[in-house]
Design a protein around this motif. Structure first.
Motif, PDB file in Angstrom:
ATOM      1  N   ARG A 181      -0.614   2.492 -11.140  1.00 23.86           N
ATOM      2  CA  ARG A 181       0.158   3.060 -10.036  1.00 23.86           C
ATOM      3  C   ARG A 181      -0.823   3.587  -9.006  1.00 23.86           C
ATOM      4  NH1 ARG A 181       2.119   9.139 -11.749  1.00 23.86           N
ATOM      5  NH2 ARG A 181       0.309   9.680 -13.035  1.00 23.86           N
ATOM      6  N   SER A 182      -0.336   3.894  -7.841  1.00 25.87           N
ATOM      7  CA  SER A 182      -1.212   4.409  -6.795  1.00 25.87           C
ATOM      8  C   SER A 182      -1.956   5.651  -7.297  1.00 25.87           C
ATOM      9  CB  SER A 182      -0.394   4.768  -5.550  1.00 25.87           C
ATOM     10  OG  SER A 182      -1.245   5.189  -4.505  1.00 25.87           O
TER      11      SER A 182
ATOM     12  N   LYS B  45      -0.383  -7.152  -6.949  1.00 25.08           N
ATOM     13  CA  LYS B  45       0.643  -6.114  -6.838  1.00 25.08           C
ATOM     14  C   LYS B  45       0.412  -5.225  -5.619  1.00 25.08           C
ATOM     15  CE  LYS B  45       2.256  -4.198 -10.616  1.00 25.08           C
ATOM     16  NZ  LYS B  45       2.381  -3.481 -11.922  1.00 25.08           N
ATOM     17  N   GLY B  46      -0.616  -5.550  -4.845  1.00 24.74           N
ATOM     18  CA  GLY B  46      -0.865  -4.830  -3.602  1.00 24.74           C
ATOM     19  C   GLY B  46      -1.823  -3.665  -3.698  1.00 24.74           C
ATOM     20  N   PHE B  47      -2.529  -3.536  -4.816  1.00 23.69           N
ATOM     21  CA  PHE B  47      -3.449  -2.416  -4.975  1.00 23.69           C
ATOM     22  C   PHE B  47      -4.846  -2.761  -4.472  1.00 23.69           C
ATOM     23  CE2 PHE B  47      -0.244  -1.535  -8.279  1.00 23.69           C
ATOM     24  CZ  PHE B  47       0.061  -0.227  -7.955  1.00 23.69           C
ATOM     25  N   GLU B  48      -5.484  -1.768  -3.855  1.00 21.30           N
ATOM     26  CA  GLU B  48      -6.871  -1.887  -3.420  1.00 21.30           C
ATOM     27  C   GLU B  48      -7.742  -1.100  -4.396  1.00 21.30           C
ATOM     28  OE1 GLU B  48      -9.833  -0.605   0.279  1.00 21.30           O
ATOM     29  OE2 GLU B  48      -7.667  -0.251   0.421  1.00 21.30           O
TER      30      GLU B  48
ATOM     31  N   ASP C 243      -0.343   7.595  -1.693  1.00 25.27           N
ATOM     32  CA  ASP C 243       0.734   6.643  -1.395  1.00 25.27           C
ATOM     33  C   ASP C 243       0.210   5.394  -0.698  1.00 25.27           C
ATOM     34  OD1 ASP C 243       0.123   7.607   1.096  1.00 25.27           O
ATOM     35  OD2 ASP C 243       2.036   8.631   1.413  1.00 25.27           O
ATOM     36  N   ASP C 244      -1.126   5.193  -0.757  1.00 26.06           N
ATOM     37  CA  ASP C 244      -1.713   4.043  -0.073  1.00 26.06           C
ATOM     38  C   ASP C 244      -2.107   2.923  -1.029  1.00 26.06           C
ATOM     39  OD1 ASP C 244      -3.794   5.246  -1.358  1.00 26.06           O
ATOM     40  OD2 ASP C 244      -4.943   5.719   0.447  1.00 26.06           O
ATOM     41  N   LYS C 245      -1.672   3.009  -2.265  1.00 21.59           N
ATOM     42  CA  LYS C 245      -1.897   1.980  -3.277  1.00 21.59           C
ATOM     43  C   LYS C 245      -3.380   1.724  -3.542  1.00 21.59           C
ATOM     44  CE  LYS C 245       1.145  -0.901  -4.375  1.00 21.59           C
ATOM     45  NZ  LYS C 245       2.026  -2.078  -4.592  1.00 21.59           N
ATOM     46  N   LYS C 246      -4.182   2.786  -3.470  1.00 18.16           N
ATOM     47  CA  LYS C 246      -5.577   2.677  -3.879  1.00 18.16           C
ATOM     48  C   LYS C 246      -5.718   3.124  -5.331  1.00 18.16           C
ATOM     49  CE  LYS C 246      -7.874   3.204   0.601  1.00 18.16           C
ATOM     50  NZ  LYS C 246      -8.850   3.985   1.393  1.00 18.16           N
TER      51      LYS C 246
END
Length: 254
Positions: A198-199, A226-229, A52-55
């Protein structure tokens, strides 16, 4: 003495046979249900990771050519991203300096077999040789033992997964195939990745795909927007205390 005619006798026999048939059918169904309930669960590689940390992770399979490898590394440097390269043994033999460069730039290397076969058609001894031979080649050049394995063509069965795990590998698949190998152009790759990420996603690219110089920077920018690492696969997955769901998504056991 009571006598039975042929019709009564035939009816009695028919009833008895019907009862026996139903009884056997029930036993058959019950036994099959038991077998299903207690049969071993199908072995699966890691397709994605429940996070759920968008990695997410992007990965590159290298088997044919190295024309764009330098460009890929430069792009990853530009965006300060570390990634995972799955290398075939004969690619390692042909491009040893590229192997060293990948590692020197801070990326990780995964095992992609020695000869790029369909692993499901090999014996366990042959599977073992495919992994250990390339492992030795990579270690000789980098002093590092890979811990990730991706089956060629994405083809696997229980034996492939079991052998890989016995050799200390995490079998890795993907949940987003960029389909860059189809050479459909830049936009189809971008759309496919960006719309489906997706995460916990693992994205599949190929180091020698025709348009990779064009689409890779755009994919990275839009995914990051989109905020993903983006991290290497070994940082995305769980090393222990996990289970796999029936889609190959790795779930941490809290």
């Amino acid at each position: 003495m009571k006598r039975y005619n042929n019709s009564h006798f035939t009816l009695r026999i028919g009833i008895v046979l019907s009862i026996l048939f139903v009884g056997m059918l029930v036993l058959f169904i019950e036994n099959n249900v038991v077998d299903v309930v207690f049969s071993p669960k199908k072995e699966l590689p890691i397709y994605s990771v429940d996070r759920d940390d968008k990695k997410i992770a992007i990965s590159f399979d290298a088997a044919w050519g190295n024309e764009f490898t330098g460009d890929i590394l430069d792009t990853l440097d530009k965006y300060n991203i570390k990634s995972t390269f799955f290398l075939v043994g004969f690619w390692v033999d042909k491009y040893p300096e590229d192997v060293k460069e990948i590692v020197s730039r801070g990326h990780e290397i995964g095992n992609h077999s020695t000869n790029h076969p369909d692993m499901t058609k090999l014996s366990k001894e042959q599977m073992t040789s495919e992994l250990t031979t390339t492992e030795e080649k990579i270690f000789k050049l980098t002093s590092t033992k890979p811990i990730l394995f991706r089956p060629p063509f994405g083809a696997y069965n229980d034996s492939v997964i079991q052998v890989a795990r016995e050799l200390g590998y995490f079998p890795i698949q993907w949940d987003i195939d960029s389909l860059d190998w189809k050479e459909l152009g830049v936009e189809p790759v971008i759309d496919r990745v960006v719309k489906n990420v997706r995460s916990g996603s693992i994205v599949l690219f190929h180091n020698n795909a025709k348009y990779i110089k064009e689409y890779l920077p755009i994919v990275i920018e839009r995914v990051q927007a989109k905020g993903f690492e983006i991290v290497p696969i070994s940082e995305l997955i769980y090393r222990d205390n996990f289970e796999m769901d029936n889609t190959g998504r790795q779930i941490y056991l809290k």
